[in-house]
Design an enzyme around this catalytic site. Structure first.
Site, short mmCIF file in Angstrom:
data_model
loop_
_atom_site.label_atom_id
_atom_site.label_comp_id
_atom_site.label_asym_id
_atom_site.label_seq_id
_atom_site.Cartn_x
_atom_site.Cartn_y
_atom_site.Cartn_z
N ASP A 283 0.83 -1.20 0.00
CA ASP A 283 0.00 0.00 0.00
C ASP A 283 0.87 1.26 0.00
O ASP A 283 2.04 1.23 0.38
CB ASP A 283 -0.90 0.03 1.25
N1 URA Z 1 -1.27 -6.02 3.78
C1 URA Z 1 -1.74 -4.75 3.83
O1 URA Z 1 -2.75 -4.49 4.45
N2 URA Z 1 -1.04 -3.80 3.19
C2 URA Z 1 0.10 -4.03 2.51
O2 URA Z 1 0.69 -3.10 1.96
C3 URA Z 1 0.58 -5.35 2.49
C4 URA Z 1 -0.12 -6.33 3.12
#
Ligand code: URA
Length: 236
Positions: free
Chosen positions: A102
């Site tokens: 993310d």
């Molecule tokens: N899980 C999440 O919630 N975000 C990420 O970036 C990776 C795994």
């Protein structure tokens, strides 16, 4: 060894597989001098491929491990003008991230121009473990610890938890740091796991990807993978 023409074009780094299918359908692809407009035509490594008038030649395969900072998008380009993970890597070849983190998640992200390697790592049957450190908005209870160990259903599908460890509970700040190891690659999976249990993830860092760790890489730094590291994923 033969493979589908659209896959070969993508592997040669010209464009994505989907775009290659479009180009094939539009008659923009020649194999050994003849237009081939049938998706799925199989080619070998010896076949000469020409796309939109350009002869495609085998490029060196590249493999990077990046310590992704916050506020960087895991994408090849961004129409909002945000910095992408590709912008951080000094590389003229067309590379792309394997999976995604993310915008606000930090830590290990692999990038490559090798489609087979990317598929190997992404395929659920290969079960690659990823370890995350999550900062939560309250104290993670022991009840939730034992419940989570048993696994949790997210959007109708069970997530098995390989390991969970409470690293720190900060009673003054009312936060906790929990390490969680899973095989899953679904988007936002760690945030969704904790959300399901009533916690918000304030910070998230991917600390391990299979056997790979961040080592001494600072935020925004990257390195090439070593040959034995690439081979180890194939041996698994
Ligand atoms: N899980 C999440 O919630 N975000 C990420 O970036 C990776 C795994």
């Amino acid at each position: 060894m033969d493979e589908k023409l659209q896959k070969r074009i993508a592997n040669l780094g010209y464009c994505s597989r989907r775009k290659a299918e479009e180009l094939i359908k539009n008659g923009k692809v020649k194999v050994n001098g003849k237009v081939v407009d049938k998706i799925g035509t199989r080619v070998t490594l010896e076949d000469k491929i020409n796309v939109e008038g350009k002869n495609l030649i085998e490029k060196p395969k590249l493999y990077y491990l990046l310590n992704k900072p916050r506020k960087v998008i895991t994408s090849i380009s961004d129409n909002l003008g945000r910095t992408t993970v590709i912008d951080l890597i000094n590389c003229k070849e067309r590379i792309y991230p394997i999976g995604r983190l993310d915008y606000d998640t930090t830590g290990i992200l692999l990038l490559t121009n090798d489609g087979d390697f990317a598929n190997l790592l992404m395929h659920p049957k290969n079960n690659i473990e990823k370890t995350y450190l999550a900062k939560l908005n309250k104290i993670f209870s022991m009840d939730d610890y034992f419940n989570l160990k048993k696994g949790i259903i997210i959007n109708g599908k069970k997530v098995n938890i390989s390991k969970i460890k409470i690293r720190k509970k900060d009673k003054e700040k009312n936060t906790s740091f929990v390490e969680i190891t899973i095989h899953e690659g679904r988007n936002h999976i760690v945030k969704n796991i904790f959300k399901e249990m009533g916690y918000d993830v304030l910070k998230l860092k991917r600390e391990k990807y299979g056997f790979l760790t961040l080592g001494n890489l600072k935020s925004g730094e990257y390195r090439k993978l070593k040959k034995y590291e690439i081979e180890r994923f194939y041996r698994k």
